[in-house]
Design an enzyme around this catalytic site. Structure first.
Site, PDB file in Angstrom:
ATOM      1  N   ALA A  66      28.519  51.919  14.570  1.00  0.00           N
ATOM      2  CA  ALA A  66      28.624  50.491  14.278  1.00  0.00           C
ATOM      3  C   ALA A  66      28.254  50.180  12.830  1.00  0.00           C
ATOM      4  O   ALA A  66      27.828  51.051  12.063  1.00  0.00           O
ATOM      5  CB  ALA A  66      27.746  49.704  15.239  1.00  0.00           C
ATOM      6  N   HIS A  67      28.402  48.910  12.474  1.00  0.00           N
ATOM      7  CA  HIS A  67      28.190  48.485  11.086  1.00  0.00           C
ATOM      8  C   HIS A  67      26.748  48.713  10.625  1.00  0.00           C
ATOM      9  O   HIS A  67      25.802  48.529  11.358  1.00  0.00           O
ATOM     10  CB  HIS A  67      28.594  47.021  10.884  1.00  0.00           C
ATOM     11  CG  HIS A  67      27.930  46.038  11.796  1.00  0.00           C
ATOM     12  ND1 HIS A  67      28.365  44.724  11.907  1.00  0.00           N
ATOM     13  CD2 HIS A  67      26.891  46.135  12.646  1.00  0.00           C
ATOM     14  CE1 HIS A  67      27.601  44.076  12.767  1.00  0.00           C
ATOM     15  NE2 HIS A  67      26.708  44.926  13.226  1.00  0.00           N
ATOM     16  N   ASN A  68      26.643  49.152   9.369  1.00  0.00           N
ATOM     17  CA  ASN A  68      25.365  49.362   8.688  1.00  0.00           C
ATOM     18  C   ASN A  68      24.519  50.501   9.257  1.00  0.00           C
ATOM     19  O   ASN A  68      23.354  50.645   8.905  1.00  0.00           O
ATOM     20  CB  ASN A  68      24.535  48.080   8.642  1.00  0.00           C
ATOM     21  CG  ASN A  68      25.165  47.020   7.757  1.00  0.00           C
ATOM     22  OD1 ASN A  68      25.940  46.196   8.235  1.00  0.00           O
ATOM     23  ND2 ASN A  68      24.847  47.049   6.464  1.00  0.00           N
TER      24      ASN A  68
END
Length: 297
Positions: free
Chosen positions: A240-242
């Protein structure tokens, strides 16, 4: 199949192993110990497969101890599984000797920078600002959006989607159906309305990373999603993001990690592990199959 023939001593020299039996024994390939074939070499690493050694048809066996050979030809090494991997490379590493080709059906922006000896397959789309390092290969129907950077000697298989602005290091392998740089799952809910948070960051993939089929690696909301060098990712993995993944990690099928979590170096996650958001997982952690990680480790 390989057309190469090597003697047992030639293979042993490559492996740094000790020959037991006839050093001139010709080897034409590699076979499984349970489905062994004449004129091939096999290996015994897991004791479970020891029962197949008695009736093996293979001409030689890679083993850890000469005691199990019982008069058969073989090579003694410290790590038979690693030795077998290197033997396979001897016979099969040059499977594609074709001359690099840019297929006429590909669509390449005039200001994309394509390095020397790059192979680009049919139906590939390469947008403006893309930079592809020398010796890389782009499989058919792959889409590479604006300002993507791909390092030297990368192998991108067919039907891969590389979203705008992401970076791949050198010697990266990406298998079919994978998407890198898609939007992270970011929404703010108020009065039962889910408002999308713009995903403005990017993805950075380190050197010598391999990514399996049908994986999704989301771009950061702000900043970077990172996969460290030498990490190996199985099929059907979601990052997922980051998220920050350290170097040398092993992420197996069905693994999913939620936003902004950070994983240390040389961690192993077995199949279908889930990691909650905003956690930190320390170096060399091992998480068994179907586990759910809800707190930092």
């Amino acid at each position: 199949k390989s057309k190469l023939t090597l003697t047992l001593s030639e293979i042993a020299k490559h492996l740094g192993g000790e020959v037991i039996g006839d050093p001139t024994c010709p080897i034409k390939g590699v076979s499984e110990i349970q489905n062994s074939e004449p004129n091939t070499i096999t290996f015994l690493s897991n004791p479970i497969y020891g029962k197949y050694l008695l009736n093996t048809k293979a001409a030689a066996v890679i083993v850890k101890s000469s005691d199990v050979l019982d008069g058969r030809n073989g090579i003694v090494v410290q790590n038979p599984q690693l030795a077998m991997a290197r033997t396979l490379s001897l016979f099969f590493e040059s499977t594609d000797n074709s001359t690099p080709l840019i297929h006429p059906s590909s669509i390449i922006s005039s200001n994309a920078e394509i390095g020397k000896d790059v192979n680009i397959g049919a139906g590939v789309i390469i947008q403006e600002g893309v930079n592809i390092g020398e010796g890389s290969s782009i499989g058919s129907n792959t889409v590479i959006e604006m300002n993507v950077t791909i390092g030297k000697n990368c192998k991108i298989f067919p039907n891969v989607s590389l979203y705008n602005g992401i970076t791949l290091g050198g010697n990266v392998i990406v298998h079919s159906g994978t998407s890198i740089g898609c939007d992270g799952f970011g929404y703010v809910t108020e009065n039962d309305i889910h408002e999308k948070i713009p995903q403005t960051g990017t993805v950075i993939i380190g050197d010598n990373v391999e990514i399996g089929s049908n994986c999704a690696i989301d771009r950061a909301t702000i900043g970077d999603t990172v996969v460290g060098e030498m990490t190996k990712i199985d099929n059907l993995v979601h990052i997922a993001h980051n998220v920050k993944i350290g170097k040398g990690c092993l992420l197996t099928a069905g693994f999913a990690i939620a936003g902004s979590s950070e994983v240390g170096d040389y961690c192993t996650f077995a199949g279908q592990v889930g990691v909650a958001p905003h956690l930190t997982i320390g170096n060399r952690s091992i998480v068994a199959a179907k586990s759910g990680v809800t707190k930092s480790l």
